[in-house]
Design an enzyme around this catalytic site. Structure first.
Site, PDB file in Angstrom:
ATOM      1  N   HIS A  86     -10.420  33.427  24.699  1.00 18.59           N
ATOM      2  CA  HIS A  86     -11.423  32.364  24.914  1.00 18.59           C
ATOM      3  C   HIS A  86     -12.830  32.811  24.490  1.00 18.59           C
ATOM      4  CE1 HIS A  86     -11.535  34.011  29.336  1.00 18.59           C
ATOM      5  NE2 HIS A  86     -12.386  34.668  28.581  1.00 18.59           N
ATOM      6  N   HIS A 129     -17.189  33.510  34.109  1.00 14.28           N
ATOM      7  CA  HIS A 129     -17.925  34.737  33.760  1.00 14.28           C
ATOM      8  C   HIS A 129     -19.305  34.715  34.425  1.00 14.28           C
ATOM      9  CE1 HIS A 129     -14.912  34.051  30.613  1.00 14.28           C
ATOM     10  NE2 HIS A 129     -14.958  35.336  30.324  1.00 14.28           N
ATOM     11  N   HIS A 171     -10.485  43.735  24.363  1.00 17.31           N
ATOM     12  CA  HIS A 171     -11.937  43.702  24.177  1.00 17.31           C
ATOM     13  C   HIS A 171     -12.693  44.428  25.258  1.00 17.31           C
ATOM     14  CE1 HIS A 171     -11.601  40.005  26.653  1.00 17.31           C
ATOM     15  NE2 HIS A 171     -12.911  39.884  26.733  1.00 17.31           N
ATOM     16  N   GLU A 201      -8.511  40.843  31.293  1.00 13.06           N
ATOM     17  CA  GLU A 201      -8.369  39.377  31.363  1.00 13.06           C
ATOM     18  C   GLU A 201      -6.950  38.930  31.019  1.00 13.06           C
ATOM     19  OE1 GLU A 201     -12.790  37.577  30.199  1.00 13.06           O
ATOM     20  OE2 GLU A 201     -11.198  37.534  28.701  1.00 13.06           O
TER      21      GLU A 201
HETATM   22  C1  DHB Z   1     -16.626  37.719  24.671  1.00 14.27           C
HETATM   23  C2  DHB Z   1     -16.685  37.194  25.961  1.00 14.27           C
HETATM   24  C3  DHB Z   1     -15.525  36.897  26.634  1.00 14.27           C
HETATM   25  O1  DHB Z   1     -15.537  36.345  27.871  1.00 14.27           O
HETATM   26  C4  DHB Z   1     -14.291  37.127  26.072  1.00 14.27           C
HETATM   27  O2  DHB Z   1     -13.193  36.848  26.807  1.00 14.27           O
HETATM   28  C5  DHB Z   1     -14.208  37.656  24.786  1.00 14.27           C
HETATM   29  C6  DHB Z   1     -15.379  37.948  24.101  1.00 14.27           C
HETATM   30  C7  DHB Z   1     -17.874  38.015  23.933  1.00 14.27           C
HETATM   31  O3  DHB Z   1     -18.961  37.870  24.518  1.00 14.27           O
HETATM   32  O4  DHB Z   1     -17.793  38.328  22.747  1.00 14.27           O
HETATM   33 FE    FE Z   2     -13.698  36.313  28.851  1.00  9.48          FE
END
Ligand code: DHB
Ligand code: FE
Length: 279
Positions: A12, A59, A193, A240
């Site tokens: 997402h 978030h 990530h 996540e």
């Molecule tokens: C980013 C933020 C998110 O919540 C995520 O799931 C993936 C990437 C970002 O800020 O790049």
């Molecule tokens: Fe996220």
């Protein structure tokens, strides 16, 4: 009777929403990201669900770090897009399915999942980006949404095993709902990530793809993965991905993988996507 027909897993990444909203989806950087959802959009349009139970994490937009519900269920008629610092996304207001949500709240609590109940909430990129990826840019979202928020921001998040069991309880609850409704469950977030610190940008294609393989074939192996493995192998925010196990738990033991898409980079993250159908 309501029935869960399928599950969708998808990252997402907020930059995807920003790219769509600012007309950059056809640019060379973003084109391969969106190309992987072309089939998905068609598939969802044909399935034409009445409701999507959308598992995601906030978030620190709707909730601050003052209140951190582990599992929280939206029971409202609508949810406005959150202002995440640069104004709310120019996407339709998300319409809730109040009656199904209320039924789910009661059923899950009676099944010993003590959900927090949210009567009013804005929804951030965690919920709206998956809708955009799966539906494009319609005037109205084509189905109602029951938001299910999971804490994966503040330690400790729920375990994969607990997420899977929650999915099982969701399936039972949906099947006990009186109205004929076609329901799809989205599990969102992930995959690899980490957004901060020395390991920012960590990507583990092998781990992510094995997770996707086993989501279809051996989800019980995935329920045993500890948080430390998600974080070590796929980065701090990679945890996540545990939310996808709620989606998988809500499906049958045997499922058919209809579509998969994996692409790096999207922002500085790996993007993963899968569609699973009950057979
Ligand atoms: C980013 C933020 C998110 O919540 C995520 O799931 C993936 C990437 C970002 O800020 O790049
Ligand atoms: Fe996220």
């Amino acid at each position: 009777m309501a029935k869960i027909l399928a599950g969708v897993g998808t990252s997402h990444v907020p930059a995807i929403g920003a790219a769509l909203d600012s007309g950059k989806a056809d640019e060379p950087y973003w084109q391969p990201v969106f190309a992987g959802y072309k089939k998905s959009k068609q598939w969802l349009k044909e399935l034409n669900p009445d409701v999507v139970i959308l598992v995601y994490n906030d978030h620190a937009n709707a909730f601050g770090l003052d209140v951190v519900p582990t599992f929280a269920l939206g029971i409202a008629d609508e949810y406005a897009p959150a202002d995440e610092g640069w104004g709310p996304r120019p996407v339709p207001v998300v319409k809730g399915h109040f009656e199904l949500a209320r039924h789910l709240g009661t059923s899950l609590i009676f099944a010993h999942f003590d959900m927090a109940i949210i009567n009013e909430m804005v929804v951030d990129h965690g919920l709206t980006v998956p809708l955009s990826l799966m539906c494009g840019q319609p005037q109205e979202w084509p189905f109602k949404v029951v938001p299910l928020c999971v804490n994966v921001v503040q330690y400790p998040p729920p375990t994969g095993a607990r997420c899977f069991e929650l999915g099982r309880a969701i399936r039972k609850a949906v099947e006990a709902y009186h109205e004929d409704l076609k329901v799809v469950v989205f599990g969102t977030g992930g995959m690899s990530h980490q957004l901060h610190g020395e390991r920012a940008g960590i990507i583990n294609r092998e781990w992510d793809n094995r997770f996707l393989d086993d989501l279809t074939a051996d989800p019980l192996r995935l329920t045993k993965i500890p948080h430390t493995e998600y974080i070590r192998e796929t980065g701090a925010e990679g945890v996540e991905t545990v939310m996808w196990l709620i989606m998988r738990g809500a499906l049958d033991d045997q499922v058919k993988e209809v579509h998969r898409h994996y692409h790096v980079p999207a922002s500085n993250t790996a993007l993963g996507h899968i569609i699973l159908e009950n057979v």
